[in-house]
Scaffold this motif. Structure first.
Motif, PDB file in Angstrom:
ATOM      1  N   TYR A  78       0.839  -1.196   0.000  1.00 43.83           N
ATOM      2  CA  TYR A  78       0.000   0.000   0.000  1.00 43.83           C
ATOM      3  C   TYR A  78       0.877   1.250   0.000  1.00 43.83           C
ATOM      4  N   HIS A  79       0.404   2.298  -0.662  1.00 40.49           N
ATOM      5  CA  HIS A  79       1.004   3.618  -0.490  1.00 40.49           C
ATOM      6  C   HIS A  79       0.613   4.070   0.914  1.00 40.49           C
ATOM      7  N   THR A  80       1.587   4.182   1.793  1.00 41.54           N
ATOM      8  CA  THR A  80       1.304   4.431   3.201  1.00 41.54           C
ATOM      9  C   THR A  80       1.459   5.898   3.600  1.00 41.54           C
ATOM     10  N   ASN A  81       1.122   6.167   4.869  1.00 38.90           N
ATOM     11  CA  ASN A  81       1.261   7.495   5.478  1.00 38.90           C
ATOM     12  C   ASN A  81       0.464   8.562   4.744  1.00 38.90           C
ATOM     13  N   LEU A  82      -0.700   8.190   4.227  1.00 37.05           N
ATOM     14  CA  LEU A  82      -1.557   9.158   3.556  1.00 37.05           C
ATOM     15  C   LEU A  82      -2.355   9.937   4.605  1.00 37.05           C
ATOM     16  N   PRO A  83      -2.618  11.235   4.373  1.00 37.02           N
ATOM     17  CA  PRO A  83      -3.250  12.064   5.389  1.00 37.02           C
ATOM     18  C   PRO A  83      -4.738  11.812   5.593  1.00 37.02           C
ATOM     19  N   ASN A  84      -5.384  11.142   4.631  1.00 30.91           N
ATOM     20  CA  ASN A  84      -6.813  10.872   4.746  1.00 30.91           C
ATOM     21  C   ASN A  84      -7.204   9.782   3.749  1.00 30.91           C
ATOM     22  N   PRO A  85      -8.423   9.244   3.860  1.00 27.42           N
ATOM     23  CA  PRO A  85      -8.840   8.185   2.936  1.00 27.42           C
ATOM     24  C   PRO A  85      -9.114   8.656   1.512  1.00 27.42           C
ATOM     25  N   GLY A  86      -9.200   9.967   1.296  1.00 29.49           N
ATOM     26  CA  GLY A  86      -9.435  10.466  -0.060  1.00 29.49           C
ATOM     27  C   GLY A  86     -10.764  10.029  -0.631  1.00 29.49           C
ATOM     28  N   ALA A 120      -5.307  19.885  -1.507  1.00 25.99           N
ATOM     29  CA  ALA A 120      -5.089  18.629  -2.220  1.00 25.99           C
ATOM     30  C   ALA A 120      -3.744  18.063  -1.796  1.00 25.99           C
ATOM     31  N   TYR A 121      -3.532  16.770  -2.103  1.00 28.60           N
ATOM     32  CA  TYR A 121      -2.281  16.111  -1.745  1.00 28.60           C
ATOM     33  C   TYR A 121      -1.744  15.340  -2.952  1.00 28.60           C
ATOM     34  N   CYS A 122      -0.425  15.268  -3.023  1.00 28.28           N
ATOM     35  CA  CYS A 122       0.235  14.531  -4.090  1.00 28.28           C
ATOM     36  C   CYS A 122       1.597  14.073  -3.575  1.00 28.28           C
ATOM     37  N   PHE A 123       1.920  12.804  -3.789  1.00 27.71           N
ATOM     38  CA  PHE A 123       3.169  12.234  -3.290  1.00 27.71           C
ATOM     39  C   PHE A 123       3.843  11.393  -4.374  1.00 27.71           C
ATOM     40  N   VAL A 124       5.154  11.236  -4.245  1.00 31.55           N
ATOM     41  CA  VAL A 124       5.913  10.329  -5.111  1.00 31.55           C
ATOM     42  C   VAL A 124       6.591   9.302  -4.210  1.00 31.55           C
ATOM     43  N   TYR A 125       6.543   8.045  -4.646  1.00 31.97           N
ATOM     44  CA  TYR A 125       7.100   6.931  -3.880  1.00 31.97           C
ATOM     45  C   TYR A 125       8.202   6.240  -4.683  1.00 31.97           C
ATOM     46  N   ALA A 126       9.034   5.510  -3.964  1.00 33.90           N
ATOM     47  CA  ALA A 126      10.053   4.658  -4.598  1.00 33.90           C
ATOM     48  C   ALA A 126       9.871   3.236  -4.089  1.00 33.90           C
ATOM     49  N   TRP A 127       9.743   2.312  -5.027  1.00 38.50           N
ATOM     50  CA  TRP A 127       9.646   0.894  -4.704  1.00 38.50           C
ATOM     51  C   TRP A 127      11.026   0.263  -4.844  1.00 38.50           C
ATOM     52  N   ASP A 128      11.483  -0.383  -3.793  1.00 40.36           N
ATOM     53  CA  ASP A 128      12.771  -1.073  -3.808  1.00 40.36           C
ATOM     54  C   ASP A 128      12.494  -2.562  -3.904  1.00 40.36           C
ATOM     55  N   PRO A 129      12.675  -3.170  -5.082  1.00 37.27           N
ATOM     56  CA  PRO A 129      12.354  -4.589  -5.247  1.00 37.27           C
ATOM     57  C   PRO A 129      13.267  -5.517  -4.463  1.00 37.27           C
TER      58      PRO A 129
END
Length: 261
Positions: A78-86, A120-129
């Motif tokens: 999951y994309h975590t640490n989101l501020p709300n359920p959107g 509004a909120y917008c985030f970028v994530y990095a997936w480390d396989p």
């Protein structure tokens, strides 16, 4: 074939699965059975051809395919640490292409399609396989906004990597074509161009689109150019541009009637 796949679950759907009690928890709720936030799934059920697909493949015009002999491994995070359920009708979602970096990490953007004028909120994530972890690397509005600026709600253009390993991200409004309706500021005269340095873990705004947004980008690594389709200068306006990442300026912007919608 790209070996990396990120499976995203709409948080609106997750809210229904977990029930409204989940709304009082950090969002999203912990993924059951996860290790460092990731669940690894491998099942022979992945090798079963659904009955309707088996029927359709007999059609003379169907594209042929070969079923794998060994079940693939699927990693879900999951994309975590989101501020709300959107839960705003659109919810947290991703629009733009991911980037498979030369360092092996996979970069992806997520936004809540919130109100660009009030929040509004917008985030970028990095997936480390290798580590099987999905971590936030950029809180777009925290880095780019000052009071009075618009709020960015999504990354629609592809996340791009330059030849030197830098990652470039351009955010947009819910509808980039309406950029001309917004009051731009000195701090934020248009969509910000972010440069993220994977070695330092730092992101910064290096420039802005001139009172416009974009949903489409392409990296020219040989020339260190970022090709950008500009939109929102006025109603139904679209232009092709080339941004010189070395010089930090636009090298070319086409006439706005040169590109058809």
């Amino acid at each position: 074939m790209n070996p990396f796949r990120l499976i995203r679950l709409s948080v609106a759907t997750a809210a229904l699965l977990y029930g409204q009690s989940a709304l009082a928890q950090p969002w999203p709720p912990a993924l059951p059975g996860a290790v460092k936030g990731t669940v690894t799934i491998q099942s022979d059920d992945f090798l079963k051809i659904p009955a309707d697909v088996a029927t359709l493949r007999t059609n003379a015009h169907a594209a042929p395919f070969v079923m794998a002999k060994k079940a693939p491994v699927v990693e879900l995070a999951y994309h975590t640490n989101l501020p709300n359920p959107g839960l705003n009708g659109t919810g947290w979602s991703a629009w733009g292409d991911i980037c498979v970096g030369s360092n092996g990490l996979v970069y992806c953007g997520i936004g809540d399609h919130g109100n660009n004028k009030t929040g509004a909120y917008c985030f970028v994530y990095a997936w480390d396989p290798a580590a099987k972890t999905l971590k936030t690397i950029l809180d777009v509005n925290a880095v780019a906004r000052q009071p009075g600026d618009v709020y960015w709600s999504k990354v629609h253009a592809g996340i791009q990597e330059s030849a030197d390993g830098m990652i470039y991200i351009i955010t947009t409004l819910n509808s980039g074509g309406t950029a001309y309706e917004y009051a731009w500021t000195t701090n934020q005269p248009g969509s910000p161009i972010f440069r993220y340095n994977p070695k330092t873990g730092k992101a910064a705004v290096i420039d802005h689109l001139p009172g416009q947004c974009t949903a489409t980008t392409l990296m020219d690594k040989a020339r260190n150019l970022l090709y950008i389709m500009l939109e929102g200068k006025f109603a139904k306006a679209v232009a092709f541009s080339a941004y010189d990442l070395t010089a930090g300026k636009f090298l070319y912007v086409s006439p706005y009637d040169a590109v058809e919608l």
